[in-house]
Write a protein that holds these residues in place. Sequence first.
Motif, PDB file in Angstrom:
ATOM      1  N   LEU A  66      -0.214  -7.981  25.671  1.00 63.63           N
ATOM      2  CA  LEU A  66       0.009  -8.190  24.607  1.00 63.63           C
ATOM      3  C   LEU A  66       1.719  -8.123  24.357  1.00 63.63           C
ATOM      4  O   LEU A  66       2.463  -8.724  23.607  1.00 63.63           O
ATOM      5  N   THR A  67       2.237  -7.283  25.090  1.00 61.97           N
ATOM      6  CA  THR A  67       3.676  -7.181  25.206  1.00 61.97           C
ATOM      7  C   THR A  67       4.371  -8.359  25.624  1.00 61.97           C
ATOM      8  O   THR A  67       5.474  -8.647  25.205  1.00 61.97           O
ATOM      9  N   LEU A  68       3.873  -9.130  26.987  1.00 63.82           N
ATOM     10  CA  LEU A  68       4.392 -10.165  27.181  1.00 63.82           C
ATOM     11  C   LEU A  68       4.388 -11.273  26.028  1.00 63.82           C
ATOM     12  O   LEU A  68       5.430 -11.986  25.758  1.00 63.82           O
ATOM     13  N   ALA A  69       3.158 -11.552  25.433  1.00 69.28           N
ATOM     14  CA  ALA A  69       3.066 -12.488  24.521  1.00 69.28           C
ATOM     15  C   ALA A  69       4.013 -12.270  23.077  1.00 69.28           C
ATOM     16  O   ALA A  69       4.709 -13.142  22.802  1.00 69.28           O
ATOM     17  N   GLN A 229       3.723 -18.204  18.604  1.00 69.08           N
ATOM     18  CA  GLN A 229       4.446 -17.979  17.049  1.00 69.08           C
ATOM     19  C   GLN A 229       3.460 -18.384  15.881  1.00 69.08           C
ATOM     20  O   GLN A 229       3.650 -17.483  14.919  1.00 69.08           O
ATOM     21  N   ARG A 230       2.646 -19.194  16.128  1.00 69.01           N
ATOM     22  CA  ARG A 230       1.623 -19.635  15.089  1.00 69.01           C
ATOM     23  C   ARG A 230       0.294 -18.781  15.094  1.00 69.01           C
ATOM     24  O   ARG A 230      -0.420 -18.371  13.965  1.00 69.01           O
ATOM     25  N   ASN A 231       0.027 -17.976  16.333  1.00 66.93           N
ATOM     26  CA  ASN A 231      -1.234 -17.326  16.199  1.00 66.93           C
ATOM     27  C   ASN A 231      -1.279 -15.835  16.695  1.00 66.93           C
ATOM     28  O   ASN A 231      -1.888 -14.938  17.318  1.00 66.93           O
ATOM     29  N   LEU A 232       0.226 -15.404  16.697  1.00 70.14           N
ATOM     30  CA  LEU A 232       0.432 -14.282  17.356  1.00 70.14           C
ATOM     31  C   LEU A 232       0.095 -12.851  16.548  1.00 70.14           C
ATOM     32  O   LEU A 232      -0.248 -11.691  17.217  1.00 70.14           O
ATOM     33  N   VAL A 233      -0.314 -13.042  15.170  1.00 69.59           N
ATOM     34  CA  VAL A 233      -0.899 -11.804  14.515  1.00 69.59           C
ATOM     35  C   VAL A 233      -2.218 -11.613  14.940  1.00 69.59           C
ATOM     36  O   VAL A 233      -2.531 -10.373  15.251  1.00 69.59           O
ATOM     37  N   ASP A 234      -2.889 -12.685  14.944  1.00 64.75           N
ATOM     38  CA  ASP A 234      -4.488 -12.446  15.390  1.00 64.75           C
ATOM     39  C   ASP A 234      -4.414 -12.174  16.800  1.00 64.75           C
ATOM     40  O   ASP A 234      -5.363 -11.267  17.470  1.00 64.75           O
ATOM     41  N   TYR A 235      -3.760 -12.517  17.807  1.00 65.51           N
ATOM     42  CA  TYR A 235      -3.789 -12.352  19.200  1.00 65.51           C
ATOM     43  C   TYR A 235      -3.344 -10.765  19.411  1.00 65.51           C
ATOM     44  O   TYR A 235      -3.846 -10.176  20.046  1.00 65.51           O
ATOM     45  N   GLU A 236      -2.280 -10.373  18.884  1.00 61.61           N
ATOM     46  CA  GLU A 236      -1.746  -8.947  19.034  1.00 61.61           C
ATOM     47  C   GLU A 236      -2.727  -8.147  18.515  1.00 61.61           C
ATOM     48  O   GLU A 236      -3.216  -6.885  18.836  1.00 61.61           O
ATOM     49  N   ARG A 237      -3.549  -8.393  17.324  1.00 61.91           N
ATOM     50  CA  ARG A 237      -4.414  -7.548  16.702  1.00 61.91           C
ATOM     51  C   ARG A 237      -5.605  -7.576  17.374  1.00 61.91           C
ATOM     52  O   ARG A 237      -6.331  -6.327  17.887  1.00 61.91           O
ATOM     53  N   THR A 238      -6.205  -8.761  18.126  1.00 56.05           N
ATOM     54  CA  THR A 238      -7.169  -8.503  18.967  1.00 56.05           C
ATOM     55  C   THR A 238      -7.177  -7.664  20.163  1.00 56.05           C
ATOM     56  O   THR A 238      -7.873  -7.106  20.634  1.00 56.05           O
ATOM     57  N   LYS A 239      -5.907  -7.943  20.844  1.00 55.18           N
ATOM     58  CA  LYS A 239      -5.611  -7.202  22.058  1.00 55.18           C
ATOM     59  C   LYS A 239      -5.509  -5.687  21.837  1.00 55.18           C
ATOM     60  O   LYS A 239      -5.909  -5.176  22.752  1.00 55.18           O
ATOM     61  N   PHE A 240      -4.836  -5.442  20.769  1.00 53.84           N
ATOM     62  CA  PHE A 240      -4.807  -4.034  20.399  1.00 53.84           C
ATOM     63  C   PHE A 240      -6.208  -3.311  20.067  1.00 53.84           C
ATOM     64  O   PHE A 240      -6.418  -2.102  20.535  1.00 53.84           O
ATOM     65  N   ILE A 313       5.389  -0.270  20.148  1.00 58.52           N
ATOM     66  CA  ILE A 313       5.771  -0.282  21.588  1.00 58.52           C
ATOM     67  C   ILE A 313       6.312  -1.486  21.779  1.00 58.52           C
ATOM     68  O   ILE A 313       7.647  -1.801  22.531  1.00 58.52           O
ATOM     69  N   THR A 314       6.035  -2.713  21.337  1.00 58.90           N
ATOM     70  CA  THR A 314       6.440  -3.983  21.792  1.00 58.90           C
ATOM     71  C   THR A 314       7.764  -4.314  21.407  1.00 58.90           C
ATOM     72  O   THR A 314       8.478  -5.110  21.682  1.00 58.90           O
ATOM     73  N   PHE A 469       6.662  -8.293  10.325  1.00 54.50           N
ATOM     74  CA  PHE A 469       5.658  -8.507  11.050  1.00 54.50           C
ATOM     75  C   PHE A 469       4.617  -7.387  11.584  1.00 54.50           C
ATOM     76  O   PHE A 469       3.422  -7.960  11.938  1.00 54.50           O
ATOM     77  N   ASN A 470       5.444  -6.237  11.918  1.00 57.05           N
ATOM     78  CA  ASN A 470       4.283  -5.331  12.302  1.00 57.05           C
ATOM     79  C   ASN A 470       3.300  -4.835  11.310  1.00 57.05           C
ATOM     80  O   ASN A 470       2.188  -4.504  11.550  1.00 57.05           O
ATOM     81  N   LYS A 471       3.747  -4.972   9.923  1.00 58.33           N
ATOM     82  CA  LYS A 471       2.765  -4.725   9.059  1.00 58.33           C
ATOM     83  C   LYS A 471       1.627  -5.690   8.930  1.00 58.33           C
ATOM     84  O   LYS A 471       0.455  -5.299   8.726  1.00 58.33           O
ATOM     85  N   GLN A 472       1.913  -6.943   9.205  1.00 54.26           N
ATOM     86  CA  GLN A 472       0.922  -8.104   9.117  1.00 54.26           C
ATOM     87  C   GLN A 472      -0.201  -7.777  10.372  1.00 54.26           C
ATOM     88  O   GLN A 472      -1.337  -7.890  10.387  1.00 54.26           O
ATOM     89  N   VAL A 473       0.511  -7.488  11.568  1.00 54.14           N
ATOM     90  CA  VAL A 473      -0.490  -7.130  12.849  1.00 54.14           C
ATOM     91  C   VAL A 473      -1.170  -5.831  12.476  1.00 54.14           C
ATOM     92  O   VAL A 473      -2.523  -5.815  12.748  1.00 54.14           O
TER      93      VAL A 473
END
Length: 502
Positions: A66-69, A229-240, A313-314, A469-473
């Motif tokens: 998550l942090t790296l992405a 950049q196009r998919n980061l919201v869904d990716y970060e939410r899934t990983k968290f 954290i990210t 962006f943090n609110k979106q995720v």
Amino acid sequence: LNDDQSSDSDSSRLSESTASSSDSEYSRQSFNSDSSSKPSSPASASPPKMVTFDELMAAARNLTNLTLAHEIAVNANFCIKHEDLPQNSFAGTVKQIVHKAFWDCLESELNEDPPEYEHAIKLFAEIKEILLSFLTPGANRIQNQICEVLDTDLIRQQAEHNAVDIHGLANYIITTMGKLCAPIRDNDIKQLKATDNIVELLRQIFHVLDLMKMDMANYTIQNLRPYLQRNLVDYERTKFQEILEETPSALDLTTEWIKESIEDELSSIYDESSSPGADSSSKPSLSPTLVLNNGYLKLLQWDYHKTIPETLITDEARLQELREKLNQLKIIACVCLITNNTVGAAIVNVPDLADQLKRISFPLLEGMNKKTFDLKEALNAIGVQICSKVNRSLSERDLPTLNTEMQNNLMGQIASIVEENNPVSSLIGYKLDLLSNCFLKSSSSLQQNIGSIKKMEFVGSQYASIVNFNKQVYGPFYANILRKLLFSEAPMGKVETEAPTN
């Protein structure tokens, strides 16, 4: 990652994609709605359970990914860099000793009569795997050639008959590296060709291969960034969500952060209700958005020596940098205001003097976030420099310079900025809080008459981009916590990662 995803604009920046994100008000109705109608609600903390080592490691891997992405997507300058350990460090010394022992052993084996090739064969096998890793799908011809020339079984058979052409193998490796490397490594390849000692040559080959692996990683990062950049919201939410499932306590600090913001708001409301004429009978009602925004504002004064909420954290390093910049702007605004008020009309309309005062102050305030930084000493130095600059400006216009008493007064007021409840510092801090709040509400067009902190617009836009962006995720996670703390509702179910509604 799915390479079949198409891109409308591969060069789009994350800040642009989040700048238009809505910061809609959370209503009580939305927080009281049935959990079954909220497919994007996160899983709340489950009952305490024993976490196994494998689960802990899985959560750590998810956090690393998550942090790296996140860093790849939001930091356009992010890349892998080759950094050697300091030679005078313990780790650097150990590495140097071990490497020297290995290459000395290899050299002694090759100098034996007959030569011993076993370690060299293992090196060729490793080189073969590295070269194959550089190939793209479909490069069958060069793949077959590498496997044929660097066939370890064949090399071992040749070694048994003392018929290994080790220089020929090294030359083939260098030629292949020249075909696969980036243009920036052409000079390194030329230096390899000029090396005669076989042991030194093999050592340098591995060094250049490490550089090539770094180049390949950075090339992959560059191509991956638009997709992330196009998919980061869904990716970060899934990983968290995966981290939360492995470690149910992964939202404890976030919950405490939001709880502190609620307590601050309640304290403010009770203070107002205790004033004469206030209606103290009504039950205070807090806006979830107001609570969350005030929590974000606290990050600008956060003590980064303690742990930050898990959901931030990210962006910890970026928030810490913004905090330092904001503190610099606050102090410089105080310096300019004190200087103008103390010296008076003689410098008010002097062209570029304010910019010159800022240029004096900024370098002396670098590194304010470090423990070793002495702010009082920096302010004393700024005061001396400001007096010198003001006197020079007055002298150039044939005006009387500051006498000793006025200089001491000016330097004393500048040095007192660091004191608690300093009126000038409190005034500027209040105005900065208003501006920061405006950026959170997307009211960046609001203009405040603080000429000495024009850079606030840049800092504010960076801050608003991180927050939006943090609110979106993490919005669904925050909604679940706020629902529980503000409305005493039961926690809701697992977050779905299809697409955020807000």
